[in-house]
Write a protein that holds these residues in place. Structure first.
Motif, PDB file in Angstrom:
ATOM      1  N   PRO B 183       0.825  -1.219   0.000  1.00 24.46           N
ATOM      2  CA  PRO B 183       0.000   0.000   0.000  1.00 24.46           C
ATOM      3  C   PRO B 183       0.855   1.263   0.000  1.00 24.46           C
ATOM      4  O   PRO B 183       0.517   2.249  -0.670  1.00 24.46           O
ATOM      5  CB  PRO B 183      -0.799  -0.119   1.292  1.00 24.46           C
ATOM      6  CG  PRO B 183      -0.775  -1.550   1.643  1.00 24.46           C
ATOM      7  CD  PRO B 183       0.519  -2.091   1.129  1.00 24.46           C
ATOM      8  N   ALA B 184       1.957   1.210   0.710  1.00 24.13           N
ATOM      9  CA  ALA B 184       2.835   2.379   0.748  1.00 24.13           C
ATOM     10  C   ALA B 184       3.360   2.686  -0.648  1.00 24.13           C
ATOM     11  O   ALA B 184       3.403   3.843  -1.082  1.00 24.13           O
ATOM     12  CB  ALA B 184       4.000   2.122   1.698  1.00 24.13           C
ATOM     13  N   LEU B 185       3.695   1.616  -1.362  1.00 22.10           N
ATOM     14  CA  LEU B 185       4.189   1.790  -2.728  1.00 22.10           C
ATOM     15  C   LEU B 185       3.121   2.450  -3.594  1.00 22.10           C
ATOM     16  O   LEU B 185       3.390   3.391  -4.349  1.00 22.10           O
ATOM     17  CB  LEU B 185       4.548   0.422  -3.301  1.00 22.10           C
ATOM     18  CG  LEU B 185       5.157   0.412  -4.700  1.00 22.10           C
ATOM     19  CD1 LEU B 185       6.559   0.940  -4.656  1.00 22.10           C
ATOM     20  CD2 LEU B 185       5.126  -0.983  -5.288  1.00 22.10           C
ATOM     21  N   GLY B 186       1.898   1.952  -3.437  1.00 23.84           N
ATOM     22  CA  GLY B 186       0.792   2.525  -4.196  1.00 23.84           C
ATOM     23  C   GLY B 186       0.638   4.005  -3.900  1.00 23.84           C
ATOM     24  O   GLY B 186       0.517   4.827  -4.807  1.00 23.84           O
ATOM     25  N   ARG B 187       0.655   4.344  -2.605  1.00 25.19           N
ATOM     26  CA  ARG B 187       0.478   5.752  -2.234  1.00 25.19           C
ATOM     27  C   ARG B 187       1.612   6.605  -2.755  1.00 25.19           C
ATOM     28  O   ARG B 187       1.435   7.731  -3.187  1.00 25.19           O
ATOM     29  CB  ARG B 187       0.399   5.876  -0.714  1.00 25.19           C
ATOM     30  CG  ARG B 187      -0.992   5.649  -0.168  1.00 25.19           C
ATOM     31  CD  ARG B 187      -1.085   6.165   1.254  1.00 25.19           C
ATOM     32  NE  ARG B 187      -0.150   5.512   2.158  1.00 25.19           N
ATOM     33  CZ  ARG B 187      -0.393   4.340   2.748  1.00 25.19           C
ATOM     34  NH1 ARG B 187      -1.525   3.714   2.520  1.00 25.19           N
ATOM     35  NH2 ARG B 187       0.489   3.804   3.565  1.00 25.19           N
ATOM     36  N   LEU B 188       2.817   6.034  -2.693  1.00 24.89           N
ATOM     37  CA  LEU B 188       3.998   6.798  -3.105  1.00 24.89           C
ATOM     38  C   LEU B 188       3.994   7.048  -4.606  1.00 24.89           C
ATOM     39  O   LEU B 188       4.279   8.155  -5.076  1.00 24.89           O
ATOM     40  CB  LEU B 188       5.250   6.010  -2.713  1.00 24.89           C
ATOM     41  CG  LEU B 188       6.598   6.661  -3.025  1.00 24.89           C
ATOM     42  CD1 LEU B 188       6.780   7.892  -2.165  1.00 24.89           C
ATOM     43  CD2 LEU B 188       7.717   5.676  -2.815  1.00 24.89           C
ATOM     44  N   LEU B 189       3.655   5.985  -5.357  1.00 27.36           N
ATOM     45  CA  LEU B 189       3.817   6.098  -6.804  1.00 27.36           C
ATOM     46  C   LEU B 189       2.634   6.751  -7.501  1.00 27.36           C
ATOM     47  O   LEU B 189       2.784   7.322  -8.569  1.00 27.36           O
ATOM     48  CB  LEU B 189       4.053   4.704  -7.415  1.00 27.36           C
ATOM     49  CG  LEU B 189       5.448   4.151  -7.185  1.00 27.36           C
ATOM     50  CD1 LEU B 189       5.604   2.820  -7.919  1.00 27.36           C
ATOM     51  CD2 LEU B 189       6.511   5.108  -7.682  1.00 27.36           C
ATOM     52  N   PHE B 190       1.441   6.689  -6.882  1.00 27.30           N
ATOM     53  CA  PHE B 190       0.279   7.179  -7.614  1.00 27.30           C
ATOM     54  C   PHE B 190       0.405   8.634  -8.053  1.00 27.30           C
ATOM     55  O   PHE B 190       0.162   8.955  -9.216  1.00 27.30           O
ATOM     56  CB  PHE B 190      -1.005   6.957  -6.820  1.00 27.30           C
ATOM     57  CG  PHE B 190      -2.217   7.194  -7.652  1.00 27.30           C
ATOM     58  CD1 PHE B 190      -2.565   6.303  -8.664  1.00 27.30           C
ATOM     59  CD2 PHE B 190      -2.998   8.318  -7.475  1.00 27.30           C
ATOM     60  CE1 PHE B 190      -3.658   6.522  -9.459  1.00 27.30           C
ATOM     61  CE2 PHE B 190      -4.098   8.550  -8.276  1.00 27.30           C
ATOM     62  CZ  PHE B 190      -4.428   7.650  -9.263  1.00 27.30           C
ATOM     63  N   PRO B 191       0.831   9.526  -7.157  1.00 18.24           N
ATOM     64  CA  PRO B 191       1.004  10.915  -7.613  1.00 18.24           C
ATOM     65  C   PRO B 191       2.002  11.026  -8.752  1.00 18.24           C
ATOM     66  O   PRO B 191       1.831  11.845  -9.668  1.00 18.24           O
ATOM     67  CB  PRO B 191       1.530  11.639  -6.376  1.00 18.24           C
ATOM     68  CG  PRO B 191       1.310  10.742  -5.238  1.00 18.24           C
ATOM     69  CD  PRO B 191       1.153   9.366  -5.740  1.00 18.24           C
ATOM     70  N   MET B 192       3.008  10.154  -8.725  1.00 20.57           N
ATOM     71  CA  MET B 192       3.997  10.185  -9.799  1.00 20.57           C
ATOM     72  C   MET B 192       3.356   9.816 -11.139  1.00 20.57           C
ATOM     73  O   MET B 192       3.653  10.410 -12.174  1.00 20.57           O
ATOM     74  CB  MET B 192       5.119   9.183  -9.512  1.00 20.57           C
ATOM     75  CG  MET B 192       6.094   9.596  -8.451  1.00 20.57           C
ATOM     76  SD  MET B 192       6.720  11.243  -8.732  1.00 20.57           S
ATOM     77  CE  MET B 192       7.339  11.054 -10.374  1.00 20.57           C
ATOM     78  N   PHE B 193       2.479   8.806 -11.075  1.00 16.19           N
ATOM     79  CA  PHE B 193       1.792   8.409 -12.305  1.00 16.19           C
ATOM     80  C   PHE B 193       0.974   9.567 -12.866  1.00 16.19           C
ATOM     81  O   PHE B 193       1.014   9.856 -14.053  1.00 16.19           O
ATOM     82  CB  PHE B 193       0.865   7.211 -12.027  1.00 16.19           C
ATOM     83  CG  PHE B 193       1.574   5.896 -12.073  1.00 16.19           C
ATOM     84  CD1 PHE B 193       1.868   5.310 -13.278  1.00 16.19           C
ATOM     85  CD2 PHE B 193       1.942   5.245 -10.908  1.00 16.19           C
ATOM     86  CE1 PHE B 193       2.523   4.099 -13.338  1.00 16.19           C
ATOM     87  CE2 PHE B 193       2.599   4.035 -10.953  1.00 16.19           C
ATOM     88  CZ  PHE B 193       2.891   3.459 -12.164  1.00 16.19           C
ATOM     89  N   VAL B 194       0.251  10.228 -11.972  1.00 12.70           N
ATOM     90  CA  VAL B 194      -0.579  11.345 -12.420  1.00 12.70           C
ATOM     91  C   VAL B 194       0.305  12.421 -13.037  1.00 12.70           C
ATOM     92  O   VAL B 194       0.038  12.947 -14.126  1.00 12.70           O
ATOM     93  CB  VAL B 194      -1.382  11.917 -11.239  1.00 12.70           C
ATOM     94  CG1 VAL B 194      -2.176  13.130 -11.696  1.00 12.70           C
ATOM     95  CG2 VAL B 194      -2.302  10.867 -10.670  1.00 12.70           C
ATOM     96  N   LEU B 195       1.386  12.723 -12.334  1.00  9.92           N
ATOM     97  CA  LEU B 195       2.289  13.786 -12.781  1.00  9.92           C
ATOM     98  C   LEU B 195       2.879  13.462 -14.155  1.00  9.92           C
ATOM     99  O   LEU B 195       2.853  14.282 -15.075  1.00  9.92           O
ATOM    100  CB  LEU B 195       3.413  13.907 -11.753  1.00  9.92           C
ATOM    101  CG  LEU B 195       4.127  15.247 -11.679  1.00  9.92           C
ATOM    102  CD1 LEU B 195       3.167  16.279 -11.113  1.00  9.92           C
ATOM    103  CD2 LEU B 195       5.371  15.126 -10.818  1.00  9.92           C
TER     104      LEU B 195
END
Lengths: 97, 314, 99, 479, 102
Positions: B183-195
């Motif tokens: 879950p931490a990975l998901g939270r960390l990477l999701f904004p990156m994906f959007v960006l």
């Protein structure tokens, strides 16, 4: 040019795989290799043109998306096919509702 | 430096051929799938070598990313993946395939060799100023040959509908180990994906990028967050927004294609001066729909109307 | 050729051995856990050096930032991947080498 | 903005918009499909009138002329097939609506199928055709798989065959593009030279399309797919989808690849057609299920369509052309009607086994009437459309003194009579009440009956057909 | 400098090709997955170097996308593919330990 040859070899490999592979998943992979070969040919040809031709690039982009969609449908069909009959019936029942 | 390029091409070609062979002809389904994923990765390098950064971008996002996820999750869902015996049928047909394959290869290469490939580079260059964008590939995709792109986005929507029509989403096989890192990975990477997808979308008008890579990256981000255990906020319910989002890109393009006719333009002809704006709007809508479609393709069936309990599978 | 260019090139060169060491580990180490260990570290050090070197070489802040981002993303992916694979393998009862 | 442009845009845009609405608001699906069907029948008819009055129509999509842009082109052939598509699409949808099955995804898929077919008959761009073919196959696969159970393997085979077909087709297109730098059929036709790359491209494209048209040695996927799909879907697949692949073959072999005619290629097509007639006919004779019999009959009937190619170059060309197109059109109407009728019968009886199904009147009179009329047209009983088509084709062959093809036509008709007589045998049995619970609405049989009437009525519209299919209204002209 | 980089690109590609041996030999699914992860790192490095050799900034974006998606395959693998594969693969994994401990 090496890439033209590469496209040809990949095409033959994919074709052979499609016809002789036993497992259905491998047939899907073969189809993907086959389309990759065609895309490669298109782009390799585009590179010969002067100036660089953008139309084949656009065509290949479209083709990639189409082939991903087809692959996805094929994979789902494959998963439904591979389920034991009991399971499949359950899926069918669910489908109604 | 000529020999360097030659060696590079040769190595790449040899690796690609070997991987294609592995993917289609050797025992072990998992090995085949992994080989195919690596095949996609190296294809991205081949596109770079062929001066096609747009395709490299799409291949990196769709080929190496989304297709890999699709294949791996399908592999996990296959109940009967046992392969008995050789991966391909008896070798008796080798007498047919070696000459036939060789002949086909020879013909194909010879024919390809002979092609003058005049190309349309000049026409594209000439028409580029009127297209509203500076990247020729985007111009072809969303202006000159927009009908192809309309149908292509239609194919994505159609694939999602087809998959939904095949039945409900199969229960996901939850990860055996609940790792806190996920879950931490998901939270960390999701904004990156959007960006990154926003960046690619913006780049698309003047450099390689655009709706396809952007949508694919966004879709991959969605898949990753679902894998990381996030509750999808989209449901298969008729009333939910997913159906609308799925059709958004297709609907927007169709509406535009037909809408310009009200202005007295022919089908799909952008009003002069507005092309740039229109292409941008279309890219945004198409990107969103592509992302949504990829997630739908990944889920492999009609999602439940309510996620609670039903989809967790436990 | 300026000093930063040279330094950048040197750093890139310095990064290379790590890639080869990682591959060596991947090929020669006896089981998945040890290979995991070989790869998760060396490759990312190698990539870090390449990124740093290229950032110096490019001399542009924006490119440097992008390179840093790429490295961090790879680091996250590799760390998460290694952790997940190791943990899952352990839970699934795959025995480490030598035990 | 011309009328032609509007009509073409409607034919492409309306079904796709309808598909979106049917997907997003399933409640509205049936009504929106009805609206779309009405609009499209009208648009196809309007376009046909326009072709009759002002000749071959050509439009640039998006205002970009080929080679940069995509062109739309309508001639007599495509207008006829657009009309066929509209008729079968509307009838199939009506049949499905009266069946009242609870499958909300049927409607968007059906409209996608319809839209893709319209694009196919309009487009003059080889790559655009590829994308349309893919939309067509994916929609068809999903529709076949909808029947569940045994239809899943059939859908799988169909998917694989059509993906292979389109990839091979695309390879040919890639070669043509590399050779001529154009994707437009007319532009390629102007530039075509008979060199190796063009020949290879022609061979690959033809091979891909033959696979999609299920022509004799490549027909393996068709019977199970068409025999197992839901009735309306079988109707559309057999009547129009196969015809679409045939249409592309004819289109390409008349204009660009016409240059390769005469090197025995036409004869090859003719032999394939004759083999398809015989083989499909033989297999139709040994089937145990009604739907499978009809499915194999599709393989056999498209043999007639292929006979056009060996006859195209000679003095009987125009007659053969008219005959082959009318055969395909009347086959489409008759075959769709047969599938719809048999679908109704099978539903009322609970099965469609030839040895156990009840005789005339079991499950209503209307489907049996449709069956008889459609069979008559398929066989070529005067004055049906099937008769007119076969008569013209035969006259064309006679005019050229091509005795081999005359023999093939007669043999094909003989086989048609043989397997249709098996239907006749069923007909004479006493009617049976099926074990069914909840009678299907008697309206279900109506669309099939209307199609059968149209198949027969085609024979009465000969002057109009003659005009529509005259050589003046063939894009690129007859060779 | 670009000549040096070009040689390095070649070496990195060679590195991938040599690493393919691990995909061939496996033996467990995890090993193959690891190898594929290693390849994406190398491919990213190759793309970065190529971006400078060819002076083509878009390649940095390609590398960025690859780096971003590198996690996806591993997570799918662990989350979805391995769960069913494992029961079969673990046997072969144990088999390999005895085979490979020479």
């Amino acid at each position: 040019m090496i890439y033209l040859l590469l496209a040809g070899v990949l095409f033959v490999i994919g074709l052979h795989g499609l016809f002789v592979a036993r497992h259905l998943l491998r047939k899907i992979l073969s189809l993907n290799v086959l389309s990759a070969a065609v895309f490669l040919l298109l782009v390799a040809l585009a590179r010969e043109a002067d100036p660089l031709d953008a139309v084949p690039h656009a065509i290949v982009l479209t083709g990639i998306v189409v082939s991903v969609s087809a692959t996805a449908v094929a994979l789902v069909l494959l998963v439904r096919l591979s389920r034991p009959r009991e399971d499949q019936r359950k899926l069918m029942d669910e489908e109604g509702g | 430096m000529g020999w360097l390029v030659l060696v590079f091409d040769g190595l790449l070609a040899a690796a690609l051929i070997w991987l294609a062979w592995q993917a289609t002809h050797t025992p072990g389904l998992f090995r085949s799938v992994i080989s195919f994923i690596i095949f996609g990765l190296l294809m991205a390098l081949a596109w770079v070598r062929l001066d096609a950064p747009d395709i490299a971008l799409a291949e990196a996002a769709i080929g190496a990313g989304a297709t890999g996820a699709l294949l791996l999750s399908a592999l996990g869902r296959l109940v009967a993946t046992h392969e008995e015996g050789a991966p391909w049928q008896e070798r008796r047909d080798l007498y047919f395939w070696i000459p036939a394959g060789g002949a086909l290869l020879g013909l194909l290469t010879l024919a390809a060799w002979m092609l003058p490939s005049p190309g349309l580079g000049e026409q594209v260059q000439d028409a580029l100023p009127e297209s509203g964008v500076q990247n020729p590939v985007t111009a072809v995709l969303l202006n000159f040959r927009a009908l192809d792109t309309l149908l292509e986005i239609g194919v994505l929507l159609l694939a999602a509908i087809a998959i939904w029509s095949l039945g409900r989403m199969p229960l996901p096989s939850a990860p055996a180990v609940r790792s806190p890192a996920l879950p931490a990975l998901g939270r960390l990477l999701f904004p990156m994906f959007v960006l990154v997808s926003a960046y690619l979308l913006w780049r698309g008008s003047h450099a390689p990028g655009g709706a396809f890579p952007a949508g694919a990256v966004m879709g991959a981000g969605g898949i990753l967050t679902i894998l990381a255990g996030a509750q999808p906020w989209l449901t298969g319910s008729v009333h939910g927004p997913w159906r609308m989002l799925l059709s958004l890109g297709f609907a927007a393009m169709l509406a535009l294609a037909l809408g310009v006719m009200a202005l007295g333009q022919p089908f799909f002809a952008y009003p002069p001066g507005l092309a740039g704006l229109i292409v941008l709007a279309l890219e945004l809508a198409a990107g969103l729909s592509i992302a949504m479609s990829l997630v739908a393709l990944y889920l492999a069936g009609q999602p439940p109307d309510h996620w609670e309990g039903e989809a967790r599978g436990e | 050729m300026s000093l930063t260019d040279l330094l950048g090139g040197l750093l890139v060169l310095l990064g290379m051995p790590f890639f080869f060491l990682g591959t060596l580990g991947l090929l020669r180490f006896p089981d998945a856990y040890t290979r995991l260990h070989a790869l998760a570290k060396t490759d990312n050090v190698g990539l870090g050096l390449v990124c740093l070197g290229l950032a110096l070489y490019s001399g542009s802040w924006l490119t440097g930032l992008k390179l840093l981002l790429i490295w961090l993303l790879m680091l996250v992916a590799s760390a998460a991947g290694a952790g997940l694979i190791g943990r899952t393998a352990m839970a699934r009862g795959m025995k480490p080498w030598g035990l | 903005m011309s009328q032609a442009n509007t009509l073409m845009a409607v034919l492409v845009g309306v079904p796709l918009v309808g598909a979106i609405i049917a997907f997003v608001y399933p409640r509205l699906a049936v009504s929106i499909t009805a609206v779309c069907a009405g609009v499209m029948v009208a648009a196809a008819a309007g376009l046909t009138r326009l072709v009759l009055s002002s000749g071959v129509l050509r439009q640039d999509v998006g205002g970009w002329a080929a080679p940069l842009g995509i062109g739309w082109q309508v001639d007599g052939l495509s207008a006829g097939l657009l009309l066929l598509t509209a008729a079968v699409g509307a009838a199939g949808a009506a049949h499905r609506a009266f069946e009242a099955l609870e499958q909300p995804f049927f409607w968007p898929l059906w409209l996608f199928l319809w839209g893709a077919l319209n694009v196919l008959f309009l487009s003059a761009d080889l790559f655009n055709l590829y994308v349309a073919l893919e939309v067509l196959s994916l929609a068809a696969v999903a529709l076949i798989a909808m029947a569940g159970g045994g239809a899943l393997p059939a859908a799988w085979r169909y998917l694989l065959a059509s993906m292979l077909g389109s990839t091979v087709y695309l390879l040919g297109v890639a070669l043509l593009y590399g050779r001529y730098g154009a994707l437009d059929i007319a532009l390629i036709a102007d530039a075509l030279e008979t060199d190796l790359p063009s020949a290879l491209a022609a061979a690959l494209i033809t091979l891909g399309l033959l696979l999609k048209a299920a022509v004799f040695p490549l027909h393996f996927w068709l019977p199970s797919a068409h025999g197992r799909a839901p009735a309306a879907v079988s109707a559309a697949l057999s009547a129009v989808v196969v015809a679409a692949a045939w249409y592309l073959l004819v289109r390409l072999w008349f204009a660009p690849f016409g240059a390769f005619q005469g090197n025995g290629v036409g004869v090859l097509f003719g032999l394939l057609g004759a083999a398809a007639m015989v083989w499909g006919g033989l297999l139709a004779l040994v089937q145990h299920r009604l739907k499978m019999l009809i499915a194999y009959s599709t393989v056999s009937q498209f043999g007639f369509g292929l006979l056009l190619l060996p006859l195209a170059g000679g003095v009987g060309a125009e007659l053969a052309w008219r005959g082959a197109v009318v055969i395909v059109l009347s086959h489409g109407l008759a075959k769709a009607s047969l599938f719809l009728a048999v679908g109704g019968i099978a539903r009322s009886q609970g099965h469609d086994r030839l040895d156990a199904v009840g005789g005339f009147g079991s499950g209503g009179v209307l489907p049996w009437l449709a069956l008889v009329l459609a069979a008559a047209s398929l066989l070529g009983v005067p004055p049906t459309g099937g008769f007119a088509g076969k008569w013209w084709l035969l006259q064309g062959a006679l005019a050229e003194g091509a005795w081999l093809w005359v023999l093939a036509i007669l043999l094909g008709t003989l086989f048609t009579a043989a397997y249709l007589s098996r239907l006749l045998a069923v007909l004479l049995r006493p009617a049976q009440r099926g074990p069914q619970t909840g009678r299907p609405s008697p309206l279900t049989a109506l669309p099939g009956f209307v199609l059968a009437l149209m198949a027969c009525g085609l024979g009465l519209a000969l002057p109009a057909l003659e005009r529509l299919l005259s050589s003046a209204l063939v894009a690129g002209g007859l060779p | 400098m670009t000549e040096v980089f070009a040689v390095l690109v070649l070496l990195l590609l060679l590195n991938i090709v040599v690493g393919l041996a691990r995909v061939l030999r496996g033996p467990s699914a995890a090993d193959r997955m690891l190898a594929s992860e290693m390849f994406s790192t190398s491919a990213v490095a190759i793309l970065l170097l190529l971006a400078f050799i060819l002076d083509s900034p878009p390649l940095l974006d390609v590398a960025l996308v690859l780096a971003l998606l590198a996690a996806l395959a591993v997570v799918t693998f662990v989350g979805r593919a391995w769960s069913d594969l494992q029961s079969r693969q673990s046997e072969s994994a144990r088999g390999m330990e005895s085979r490979e401990s020479d």
